[in-house]
Design a protein around this motif. Structure first.
Motif, PDB file in Angstrom:
ATOM      1  N   LEU A   4       0.853  -1.190   0.000  1.00  0.00           N
ATOM      2  CA  LEU A   4       0.000   0.000   0.000  1.00  0.00           C
ATOM      3  C   LEU A   4       0.887   1.237   0.000  1.00  0.00           C
ATOM      4  O   LEU A   4       1.751   1.391   0.866  1.00  0.00           O
ATOM      5  CB  LEU A   4      -0.896  -0.014   1.241  1.00  0.00           C
ATOM      6  N   GLY A   5       0.699   2.103  -0.982  1.00  0.00           N
ATOM      7  CA  GLY A   5       1.524   3.298  -1.107  1.00  0.00           C
ATOM      8  C   GLY A   5       0.711   4.578  -1.098  1.00  0.00           C
ATOM      9  O   GLY A   5      -0.525   4.561  -1.133  1.00  0.00           O
ATOM     10  N   VAL A   6       1.416   5.691  -1.051  1.00  0.00           N
ATOM     11  CA  VAL A   6       0.811   7.017  -1.065  1.00  0.00           C
ATOM     12  C   VAL A   6       1.664   7.933  -1.933  1.00  0.00           C
ATOM     13  O   VAL A   6       2.895   7.873  -1.891  1.00  0.00           O
ATOM     14  CB  VAL A   6       0.727   7.611   0.359  1.00  0.00           C
ATOM     15  N   ALA A   7       1.014   8.769  -2.719  1.00  0.00           N
ATOM     16  CA  ALA A   7       1.686   9.856  -3.429  1.00  0.00           C
ATOM     17  C   ALA A   7       0.743  11.054  -3.385  1.00  0.00           C
ATOM     18  O   ALA A   7      -0.218  11.123  -4.158  1.00  0.00           O
ATOM     19  CB  ALA A   7       2.010   9.474  -4.869  1.00  0.00           C
ATOM     20  N   VAL A   8       0.980  11.948  -2.444  1.00  0.00           N
ATOM     21  CA  VAL A   8       0.134  13.130  -2.271  1.00  0.00           C
ATOM     22  C   VAL A   8       1.025  14.374  -2.359  1.00  0.00           C
ATOM     23  O   VAL A   8       1.969  14.524  -1.579  1.00  0.00           O
ATOM     24  CB  VAL A   8      -0.633  13.107  -0.943  1.00  0.00           C
ATOM     25  N   ALA A   9       0.718  15.221  -3.290  1.00  0.00           N
ATOM     26  CA  ALA A   9       1.579  16.347  -3.634  1.00  0.00           C
ATOM     27  C   ALA A   9       1.104  17.662  -3.044  1.00  0.00           C
ATOM     28  O   ALA A   9      -0.061  17.828  -2.673  1.00  0.00           O
ATOM     29  CB  ALA A   9       1.634  16.478  -5.155  1.00  0.00           C
ATOM     30  N   SER A  10       2.031  18.601  -2.999  1.00  0.00           N
ATOM     31  CA  SER A  10       1.723  19.995  -2.696  1.00  0.00           C
ATOM     32  C   SER A  10       2.737  20.855  -3.425  1.00  0.00           C
ATOM     33  O   SER A  10       3.925  20.513  -3.469  1.00  0.00           O
ATOM     34  CB  SER A  10       1.790  20.264  -1.190  1.00  0.00           C
ATOM     35  N   GLY A  11       2.289  21.950  -3.994  1.00  0.00           N
ATOM     36  CA  GLY A  11       3.220  22.822  -4.694  1.00  0.00           C
ATOM     37  C   GLY A  11       4.025  23.693  -3.752  1.00  0.00           C
ATOM     38  O   GLY A  11       5.178  24.034  -4.036  1.00  0.00           O
ATOM     39  N   ILE A  12       3.432  24.067  -2.621  1.00  0.00           N
ATOM     40  CA  ILE A  12       4.067  25.009  -1.699  1.00  0.00           C
ATOM     41  C   ILE A  12       4.267  24.420  -0.317  1.00  0.00           C
ATOM     42  O   ILE A  12       5.186  24.788   0.406  1.00  0.00           O
ATOM     43  CB  ILE A  12       3.229  26.311  -1.614  1.00  0.00           C
ATOM     44  N   GLY A  13       3.441  23.472   0.085  1.00  0.00           N
ATOM     45  CA  GLY A  13       3.576  22.872   1.409  1.00  0.00           C
ATOM     46  C   GLY A  13       2.907  23.709   2.482  1.00  0.00           C
ATOM     47  O   GLY A  13       1.995  24.484   2.212  1.00  0.00           O
ATOM     48  N   GLY A  14       3.388  23.569   3.718  1.00  0.00           N
ATOM     49  CA  GLY A  14       2.740  24.231   4.851  1.00  0.00           C
ATOM     50  C   GLY A  14       3.107  25.688   4.999  1.00  0.00           C
ATOM     51  O   GLY A  14       3.634  26.124   6.037  1.00  0.00           O
ATOM     52  N   VAL A  15       2.798  26.472   3.982  1.00  0.00           N
ATOM     53  CA  VAL A  15       3.219  27.873   3.968  1.00  0.00           C
ATOM     54  C   VAL A  15       2.550  28.691   5.067  1.00  0.00           C
ATOM     55  O   VAL A  15       3.174  29.580   5.652  1.00  0.00           O
ATOM     56  CB  VAL A  15       2.972  28.496   2.569  1.00  0.00           C
ATOM     57  N   THR A  16       1.294  28.411   5.391  1.00  0.00           N
ATOM     58  CA  THR A  16       0.641  29.199   6.435  1.00  0.00           C
ATOM     59  C   THR A  16       1.247  28.904   7.796  1.00  0.00           C
ATOM     60  O   THR A  16       1.418  29.807   8.619  1.00  0.00           O
ATOM     61  CB  THR A  16      -0.878  28.934   6.457  1.00  0.00           C
ATOM     62  N   THR A  17       1.604  27.644   8.048  1.00  0.00           N
ATOM     63  CA  THR A  17       2.287  27.303   9.299  1.00  0.00           C
ATOM     64  C   THR A  17       3.633  28.018   9.396  1.00  0.00           C
ATOM     65  O   THR A  17       3.984  28.586  10.440  1.00  0.00           O
ATOM     66  CB  THR A  17       2.512  25.788   9.389  1.00  0.00           C
ATOM     67  N   LEU A  18       4.397  28.008   8.326  1.00  0.00           N
ATOM     68  CA  LEU A  18       5.706  28.657   8.308  1.00  0.00           C
ATOM     69  C   LEU A  18       5.583  30.154   8.605  1.00  0.00           C
ATOM     70  O   LEU A  18       6.283  30.694   9.475  1.00  0.00           O
ATOM     71  CB  LEU A  18       6.359  28.443   6.949  1.00  0.00           C
ATOM     72  N   LEU A  19       4.679  30.819   7.905  1.00  0.00           N
ATOM     73  CA  LEU A  19       4.566  32.263   8.051  1.00  0.00           C
ATOM     74  C   LEU A  19       3.959  32.653   9.399  1.00  0.00           C
ATOM     75  O   LEU A  19       4.394  33.636  10.018  1.00  0.00           O
ATOM     76  CB  LEU A  19       3.745  32.830   6.895  1.00  0.00           C
ATOM     77  N   ASP A  20       2.976  31.888   9.860  1.00  0.00           N
ATOM     78  CA  ASP A  20       2.376  32.197  11.160  1.00  0.00           C
ATOM     79  C   ASP A  20       3.383  32.018  12.288  1.00  0.00           C
ATOM     80  O   ASP A  20       3.416  32.814  13.250  1.00  0.00           O
ATOM     81  CB  ASP A  20       1.150  31.314  11.401  1.00  0.00           C
ATOM     82  N   ASN A  21       4.226  30.994  12.198  1.00  0.00           N
ATOM     83  CA  ASN A  21       5.221  30.784  13.244  1.00  0.00           C
ATOM     84  C   ASN A  21       6.353  31.804  13.164  1.00  0.00           C
ATOM     85  O   ASN A  21       6.937  32.168  14.196  1.00  0.00           O
ATOM     86  CB  ASN A  21       5.761  29.357  13.191  1.00  0.00           C
ATOM     87  N   TYR A  22       6.643  32.289  11.976  1.00  0.00           N
ATOM     88  CA  TYR A  22       7.632  33.359  11.864  1.00  0.00           C
ATOM     89  C   TYR A  22       7.095  34.637  12.498  1.00  0.00           C
ATOM     90  O   TYR A  22       7.828  35.361  13.186  1.00  0.00           O
ATOM     91  CB  TYR A  22       8.010  33.597  10.408  1.00  0.00           C
ATOM     92  N   LYS A  77       6.683  37.536  19.577  1.00  0.00           N
ATOM     93  CA  LYS A  77       6.613  37.021  20.949  1.00  0.00           C
ATOM     94  C   LYS A  77       7.846  36.240  21.384  1.00  0.00           C
ATOM     95  O   LYS A  77       7.922  35.799  22.534  1.00  0.00           O
ATOM     96  CB  LYS A  77       5.370  36.141  21.102  1.00  0.00           C
ATOM     97  N   GLY A  78       8.778  36.023  20.458  1.00  0.00           N
ATOM     98  CA  GLY A  78      10.010  35.344  20.824  1.00  0.00           C
ATOM     99  C   GLY A  78      10.019  33.871  20.470  1.00  0.00           C
ATOM    100  O   GLY A  78       8.980  33.269  20.171  1.00  0.00           O
ATOM    101  N   PRO A  79      11.206  33.244  20.547  1.00  0.00           N
ATOM    102  CA  PRO A  79      11.366  31.859  20.073  1.00  0.00           C
ATOM    103  C   PRO A  79      10.571  30.828  20.856  1.00  0.00           C
ATOM    104  O   PRO A  79      10.235  29.771  20.306  1.00  0.00           O
ATOM    105  CB  PRO A  79      12.872  31.620  20.209  1.00  0.00           C
ATOM    106  N   ARG A  80      10.261  31.089  22.088  1.00  0.00           N
ATOM    107  CA  ARG A  80       9.507  30.104  22.875  1.00  0.00           C
ATOM    108  C   ARG A  80       8.065  29.959  22.398  1.00  0.00           C
ATOM    109  O   ARG A  80       7.391  29.004  22.771  1.00  0.00           O
ATOM    110  CB  ARG A  80       9.546  30.473  24.358  1.00  0.00           C
ATOM    111  N   ARG A  81       7.609  30.912  21.615  1.00  0.00           N
ATOM    112  CA  ARG A  81       6.220  30.837  21.122  1.00  0.00           C
ATOM    113  C   ARG A  81       6.112  30.137  19.777  1.00  0.00           C
ATOM    114  O   ARG A  81       5.016  30.022  19.231  1.00  0.00           O
ATOM    115  CB  ARG A  81       5.625  32.244  21.033  1.00  0.00           C
ATOM    116  N   VAL A  82       7.230  29.687  19.240  1.00  0.00           N
ATOM    117  CA  VAL A  82       7.191  28.886  18.012  1.00  0.00           C
ATOM    118  C   VAL A  82       6.703  27.482  18.367  1.00  0.00           C
ATOM    119  O   VAL A  82       7.189  26.865  19.320  1.00  0.00           O
ATOM    120  CB  VAL A  82       8.580  28.817  17.359  1.00  0.00           C
ATOM    121  N   SER A  83       5.756  26.977  17.606  1.00  0.00           N
ATOM    122  CA  SER A  83       5.159  25.680  17.913  1.00  0.00           C
ATOM    123  C   SER A  83       6.164  24.548  17.786  1.00  0.00           C
ATOM    124  O   SER A  83       6.917  24.477  16.794  1.00  0.00           O
ATOM    125  CB  SER A  83       3.987  25.405  16.971  1.00  0.00           C
TER     126      SER A  83
END
Length: 417
Positions: free
Chosen positions: A100-118, A124-130
């Protein structure tokens, strides 16, 4: 050695038209648009204020605790996967995970997670990064979580080829089964990039429609207009499309329903420009030719094309040239549609959503329309229905084309069964 036949046994989607396959298909055939004006405060200073948000928020479907551990792109992929897995009749079925395999694509990936954590880091500082930021933002996050859900112990891939990514994932699934490495592969694509930075970036590179400001009184539903003389760029959408592929032997042995056969795929590159397509469409032509050749398909059997056609001036013309190069005179007789006129452009999820529509077109023998085509560009000599149109009886083949930044081209071919 004859190649294994590969069939589609499950479909799932969440997108701007609907939260499942049935509602999406109804909306497509009715020519409904999912493009809306965004009401978020952050759109105030953006040059573009319209997009295709999903019709059903994933929070309405997923368990809250689990959803909080996933980027929005993964949430979409999981919603669509749960549908497709159930649709394929695989809930509770014991499968050999190594097959059983998987091939699920994304062109950009988790961009909202990246930008929100930045933003959190700056404000608020590094301790607030998830602590979950990395597994949430990594491009293979959707594929990995789909693999965990279905119990895949075969290859779990996450191809990234910009707007051709979803179709490339489908091609990878086809290869896995044909090469005898898997019996079942969950394939598709997902994207969640409706965020100020990607929207500003696409707008500033003149890729998004200039009429998509949302301030000019124009109906947002009318802005995505592939092949129309008034087209001037795409409209951003979000969501996911997932298909369950199986070897025909495996599907029939368990009595699965079969939507269509995945006959072939072709992959190529333009080697022309990082963003602009080859104006003569030579790379895309080659991808389509390879898809037909890999499925031993006579061009005369092609009766429908779900085109990439994003509503950009150059790209729409190039795709017309590709179809004429491959299909000859029949290019003006085949029902060609762009469902992006209704859904907007899902980037890495586009090919997968359009594959769902292509499979249903083959099953139901009907081509969805292209909306907003008021004045067809004379340089595009294609038969483009503006209302749903019946397709012929008998064996038929439909193509699904995807092209992306970097010169990526992928075509896949589905046939009736």
């Amino acid at each position: 050695m004859s190649l294994k036949r590969v069939v589609v046994t499950g479909l799932g989607t969440t997108n701007p038209l609907g939260g499942d396959v049935a509602s999406t298909w109804t909306a497509l055939l009715e020519g409904t648009s999912g493009i809306r004006r965004l009401d978020d405060e952050w759109t105030a200073d953006l040059p573009v204020k319209i997009a295709g948000r999903v019709a059903v928020e994933p929070s309405e479907v997923l368990e809250r605790v689990k959803a909080r551990r996933w980027d929005r792109s993964t949430q979409f992929a999981m919603v669509a996967t749960m549908q497709a897995w159930t649709d394929a009749g695989l809930d509770g079925v014991e499968l050999d995970g190594t097959r059983l395999g998987v091939a699920v694509a994304s062109g950009i990936g988790g961009v909202t997670t990246l930008l929100d954590n930045y933003d959190a880091l700056k404000e608020k500082g590094p301790r607030r990064v998830s602590p979950l930021a990395v597994p949430m933002l990594m491009p293979n996050g959707p594929a990995a979580n789909v693999g965990l859900y279905v119990g895949a112990r075969g290859a779990v891939n996450a191809p990234t080829s910009a707007c051709a990514s979803g179709n490339e994932a489908i091609s990878m699934g086809l290869d896995q089964i044909r090469l005898g490495r898997a019996d079942v592969v969950v394939v598709g694509g997902t994207e969640a990039a409706i965020h100020p930075l990607p929207m500003a970036a696409f707008a500033n590179m003149m890729a998004l429609s200039k009429t998509a400001s949302g301030d000019d009184g124009r109906d947002p539903a009318s802005v995505s207009r592939p092949w129309d003389t008034g087209r001037d760029g795409f409209v951003l959408g979000e969501g996911a499309g997932i298909l369950v592929l199986e070897s025909e032997e495996h599907a029939r042995a368990r009595g699965a329903k079969i939507y269509a056969e995945l006959l072939g795929s072709g992959i190529s590159n333009d080697a022309h420009d990082i963003a602009q397509p080859d104006p003569e469409g030579r790379g895309g032509t080659r991808a389509i030719q390879l898809a037909l050749a890999s499925g031993e398909i006579d061009p005369a059997d092609v009766h429908h094309v779900n085109a990439h056609a994003t509503s950009t001036p150059q790209g729409d013309i190039a795709e017309g040239l590709m179809l004429h190069a491959v299909l000859g005179k029949r290019a003006s007789e085949v029902a060609v549609t762009s469902t992006k006129s209704m859904t907007g452009h899902l980037l890495g999820g586009a090919g997968a959503l359009e594959a769902v529509a292509t499979v249903l077109a083959v099953r139901d023998r009907v081509s969805p329309p292209t909306i907003n085509l008021d004045d067809q560009d004379s340089a595009v000599e294609l038969d483009i229905p503006t209302k749903a149109r019946d397709l012929p009886a008998g064996d038929i083949v439909a193509l699904n084309n995807s092209f992306g930044f970097g010169g990526a081209n992928v075509a896949v071919a589905f046939g009736s069964i």
